[in-house]
Design a protein around this motif. Structure first.
Motif, PDB file in Angstrom:
ATOM      1  N   ILE A  40       0.832  -1.204   0.000  1.00 35.17           N
ATOM      2  CA  ILE A  40       0.000   0.000   0.000  1.00 35.17           C
ATOM      3  C   ILE A  40       0.865   1.251   0.000  1.00 35.17           C
ATOM      4  N   ALA A  41       2.008   1.215   0.693  1.00 36.66           N
ATOM      5  CA  ALA A  41       2.873   2.386   0.766  1.00 36.66           C
ATOM      6  C   ALA A  41       3.680   2.589  -0.512  1.00 36.66           C
ATOM      7  N   GLY A  95      -9.398   1.509   0.860  1.00 35.63           N
ATOM      8  CA  GLY A  95      -9.532   2.941   1.090  1.00 35.63           C
ATOM      9  C   GLY A  95      -8.184   3.621   1.261  1.00 35.63           C
ATOM     10  N   THR A  96      -7.292   2.992   1.982  1.00 33.48           N
ATOM     11  CA  THR A  96      -5.961   3.583   2.190  1.00 33.48           C
ATOM     12  C   THR A  96      -5.192   3.653   0.875  1.00 33.48           C
ATOM     13  N   TYR A  97      -5.292   2.629   0.065  1.00 28.84           N
ATOM     14  CA  TYR A  97      -4.582   2.609  -1.220  1.00 28.84           C
ATOM     15  C   TYR A  97      -5.110   3.701  -2.140  1.00 28.84           C
ATOM     16  N   LEU A  98      -6.457   3.873  -2.184  1.00 30.34           N
ATOM     17  CA  LEU A  98      -7.046   4.918  -3.036  1.00 30.34           C
ATOM     18  C   LEU A  98      -6.626   6.301  -2.566  1.00 30.34           C
ATOM     19  N   ALA A  99      -6.548   6.500  -1.255  1.00 27.88           N
ATOM     20  CA  ALA A  99      -6.142   7.809  -0.735  1.00 27.88           C
ATOM     21  C   ALA A  99      -4.718   8.143  -1.169  1.00 27.88           C
ATOM     22  N   TRP A 108       4.336  12.447   4.039  1.00 23.78           N
ATOM     23  CA  TRP A 108       4.787  11.571   5.125  1.00 23.78           C
ATOM     24  C   TRP A 108       3.698  10.625   5.594  1.00 23.78           C
ATOM     25  N   TRP A 109       2.440  11.078   5.520  1.00 24.75           N
ATOM     26  CA  TRP A 109       1.370  10.218   6.043  1.00 24.75           C
ATOM     27  C   TRP A 109       1.081   9.037   5.126  1.00 24.75           C
ATOM     28  N   PRO A 114      -0.382   3.300   6.019  1.00 22.25           N
ATOM     29  CA  PRO A 114      -0.328   1.831   5.879  1.00 22.25           C
ATOM     30  C   PRO A 114       0.225   1.131   7.121  1.00 22.25           C
ATOM     31  N   ALA A 115       1.243   1.756   7.771  1.00 16.78           N
ATOM     32  CA  ALA A 115       1.796   1.139   8.983  1.00 16.78           C
ATOM     33  C   ALA A 115       0.754   1.094  10.092  1.00 16.78           C
TER      34      ALA A 115
END
Length: 766
Positions: A40-41, A95-99, A108-109, A114-115
């Motif tokens: 994801i990161a 959701g995190t991947y799309l963001a 930085w976020w 992902p962490a």
């Protein structure tokens, strides 16, 4: 079936699985979250194409559609909450991947999010939780859950249950203490019902209760308790030493600590049994100093070899008594180079202590400087091996070793040629002490100029250690001037040599004042350092050595000449010869830092009168000598130091024999000129000339009425008849040592009164 259903199979009812299955599933789930978080990161930074948007958006949309469909179908067997729990990791990951894809650039976020997602999912483990897994119970746990009988789960509980079953519950087994985790042996307390006594169980009943061999279980009273409590001791497998330890406890109570016993009032606090040793921790009553008489305790325990019992105390009220099956130091190994290598604290290992620990001593103390010491023991006690071990360590450690072998070089022949100065006989030893005293005064003067009050190794001088073997012969010498001078030099070096790096050790057979120059300071100063008490010829020597340094309550028995594996009395009864025993050479009580340690030096085998093993330990490196400044110390010392390897006075017993004249006052001073020597000169001429004024009358002086002329005068008279060989001169002068005759000839040559015709033949030079 959807992907989510494949990841976690449906289960209408909980599924029982072993604990390790649940653990593995949780571990696998948490690992997958960690890997997904990395993707994801990194993924959005590498690929932001339309396909990435479609894949992540499709995963989110598909999960929502699946969840909605499952809520409409109640036949699947999972309620809405469980289905929502399964969808959490997929929806949040998408959701995190799309963001990350939508946000331009790098922030930085995009790494922190992902962490944080992986950490939260790992803690929740929603997929494993939704699987409905239940920990599978063992048969024993199921019985407890159902309220059934509880089986013992520890060895202590098992023993208590067996005892209750065997006795019908009339007594209880409490305070069970196994001796070792790998053996069934134990000790416990049997408690009867209130108001009743513990029945008098037979050995058969006790053994049957625990299914142990007959005779391995016994009852003992509990000290301070009545008949309602008894101690049971079970030892079906432990070694004989542990059975002996139990017997020693009883012996201590009945023969040692009772009134009128060997050590009245000294209680046995605890004990420990080892393979070949039983260790007793004892203590005197509060307010009383501990007293442990060695011989009396040996008698109480039936020990006929006193070296099998070792007593150590703290000097106040606690003590440790070690009882061995056989003498613990009957066999020791040989020394190694590593043993004799000095560490940063100035220590070397010279042997083994009775408890197996290394016996260490210091060659010097970084906080105090050079050290003093005394080794006392009769012939054959092992003094020579100890001194050789120390000298070999000094050679390997860069220490300047000076050895005075008053027995003419016979005590420490291994050291000759392997130390900086090996002086033979009383005269050479006295000369060596004179030079050492001059070097000490030189170092004191330089230290004062430098403003120093202590000694630092190698800055600027090396450590000098002087070893004086059989020094009793010099300190009790019939020549009063020699005796007094030697006593003065030794005592002064003992007192002040420490701060300038000059230490001194004495090896003696006796500690009586008459054998130490009537100077108590020599004995007391020597005991300040390392004291070794080996086998001695009298109890007075032992007491003189212990006086002032032995810990309170310590008593030392003399070490026997030989020890026997089964004891001396058994050897006497069986008629064995004395030679059948093991020599105790090297056994000693070592006193260091206020503690007494029973030890033995490393083994060395004598071959043809020497110890080849010890010679090898010296090594082949050159010896360390004085610095150039020290070698030029005083008017006479410099010349004497250069003659240290020639042993010019080895056969001389007195200064008169060495220098051929009547002795003058030891306080006189003069110096003669040196002269060259030829092949016949052994180096004694120069030294003799130096000492001619202090100790010998000038050549040609008239003899007093009734006084025999000096050696030089007699030789000069004999040469009046023509040349004579040294052999003939020695035969004509039987009252003088052969080396004294040779030295006197050299002195005559230095004065221009005689010369060698050829090797070994002399005539007048006029």
């Amino acid at each position: 079936m959807s992907t989510i259903d494949q990841a976690a199979p449906a289960a209408d009812t909980p599924k029982s699985v072993p604990g390790h299955v649940i653990y593995r599933r949780v571990l696998a789930e948490r690992t997958s979250y960690a890997l997904a978080a990395a993707g994801i990161a990194v993924g959005p930074q590498l690929d932001d194409s339309v396909l990435s948007y479609l894949a992540s958006g499709g995963l989110a949309a598909g999960t929502i559609a699946w969840l909605y469909a499952k809520t409409k179908d109640p036949d699947q067997g999972l309620d809405v909450i469980t289905r929502a729990q399964r969808s959490i990791p997929f929806l949040t990951a998408a959701g995190t991947y799309l963001a990350n894809l939508i946000t331009p650039g790098f922030n930085w976020w995009e790494v922190l999010a992902p962490a944080a997602w992986a950490g939260l999912m790992g803690w929740m483990a929603p997929l494993t939780r939704s699987a409905g897994l239940v920990l599978e119970l063992t048969e024993h746990q199921e019985q407890l859950a159902d309220g059934g009988p509880r089986e013992p789960v520890t060895y202590e509980e098992f023993l208590a249950a067996k005892w209750a079953h065997a006795t019908g519950g009339e007594t209880r087994l409490v305070s069970v203490q196994p001796y070792r985790a790998d053996r069934p042996d134990f000790e416990a307390v049997i408690v009867a019902q209130a108001g009743k006594a513990v029945p008098n169980y037979t050995e058969t009943q006790l053994a049957a209760a625990f299914d142990f061999p007959l005779g391995t279980v016994a009852l003992r009273p509990v000290q301070g308790s009545g008949p309602g409590r008894m101690r049971v001791v079970a030892r079906p497998t432990t070694e004989d030493t542990e059975r002996a330890a139990e017997g020693l406890r009883g012996l201590w109570e009945t023969a040692v600590c009772r009134p009128g016993g060997a050590a009245p009032g000294v209680q046995l606090v605890d004990y420990r049994a080892e393979a070949h040793r039983i260790v007793l921790l004892v203590a005197s009553p509060a307010g009383k100093e501990i007293r442990l008489p060695h011989t009396a305790i040996c008698s109480a325990f039936g020990i006929d070899d006193p070296s099998r019992l070792v007593i150590e105390t703290d000097g106040i009220r606690m003590g440790v008594v070690s009882v061995y099956k056989t003498n613990p130091l009957m066999k020791v190994r040989k020394a190694t180079v590593e043993d004799l290598t000095m560490d940063s604290k100035g220590r070397i290992t010279i042997g083994i202590c009775h408890d197996g620990k290394p016996a260490r001593m210091r060659l010097w103390d970084p906080s105090q400087g050079a050290l003093r010491g005394i080794t006392a023991g009769v012939t054959g006690a092992g003094k020579s091996v100890l001194q050789n071990l120390i000298l070999a360590a000094e050679k390997r450690s860069g220490v300047v070793s000076w050895v005075g072998d008053v027995q003419g070089g016979m005590s420490l022949p291994e050291a000759e040629g392997r130390v900086d100065w090996f002086a033979k006989g009383p005269v050479e030893t006295l000369i060596m002490l004179t030079v050492a005293h001059a070097v000490m005064k030189y170092r004191e003067r330089i230290s004062n100029e430098m403003g120093r009050g202590d000694f630092a190794l190698g800055k600027p001088w090396p450590l000098i250690n002087i070893t004086l073997d059989e020094i009793n012969r010099l300190l009790s010498h019939p020549d009063e001037d020699m005796r007094k001078l030697a006593a003065y030099l030794i005592a002064d070096i003992q007192k002040t040599g420490r701060k300038v790096g000059i230490g001194i050790r004495l090896a003696v057979q006796s500690l009586h004042l008459k054998d130490l120059g009537d100077d108590d300071a020599i004995r007391q100063q020597g005991k300040v350092g390392a004291l070794f008490l080996m086998r001695t010829a009298s109890s007075s020597t032992k007491e003189m050595g212990l006086d002032g340094i032995a810990p309170t309550g310590f008593q030392m028995e003399n070490i026997p000449a030989r020890i026997y594996e089964n004891g001396q009395i058994e050897a006497l009864f069986s008629g064995k010869d004395d030679e059948d025993g093991e020599s105790t050479a090297g056994m000693a009580y070592m006193f260091l830092d206020g503690r007494a340690k029973f030890m033995r030096t490393f083994f060395a085998q004598k071959v043809d009168g020497v110890y080849p093993d010890l010679i090898e330990l010296y090594g082949e490196d050159p010896v360390t000598g004085l610095t150039d400044g020290e070698a030029k110390v005083a008017a006479g010392a410099a010349e004497l130091y250069t003659l240290r390897h020639s042993n010019p006075f080895a056969d001389c017993d007195t200064l008169a024999q060495a220098f051929g004249g009547a002795k003058k006052s030891a306080g006189a001073s003069a110096q003669s000129e040196q002269s060259d020597t030829d092949g016949d000169d052994d180096g004694g001429g120069e030294a003799a000339a130096l000492f001619d004024a202090p100790f010998g009358a000038p050549f040609g002086a008239e003899a007093e009425p009734g006084e025999e002329p000096g050696l030089q005068d007699q030789i000069y008279t004999l040469l009046a008849d023509g040349p004579m060989s040294l052999k003939d001169l020695r035969e004509a002068l039987p009252g003088f040592q052969p080396s004294s005759v040779s030295n006197a000839c050299t002195q005559l040559k230095a004065k221009g009164l005689a010369k060698p015709v050829k090797r070994g033949v002399w005539q007048r030079d006029n």
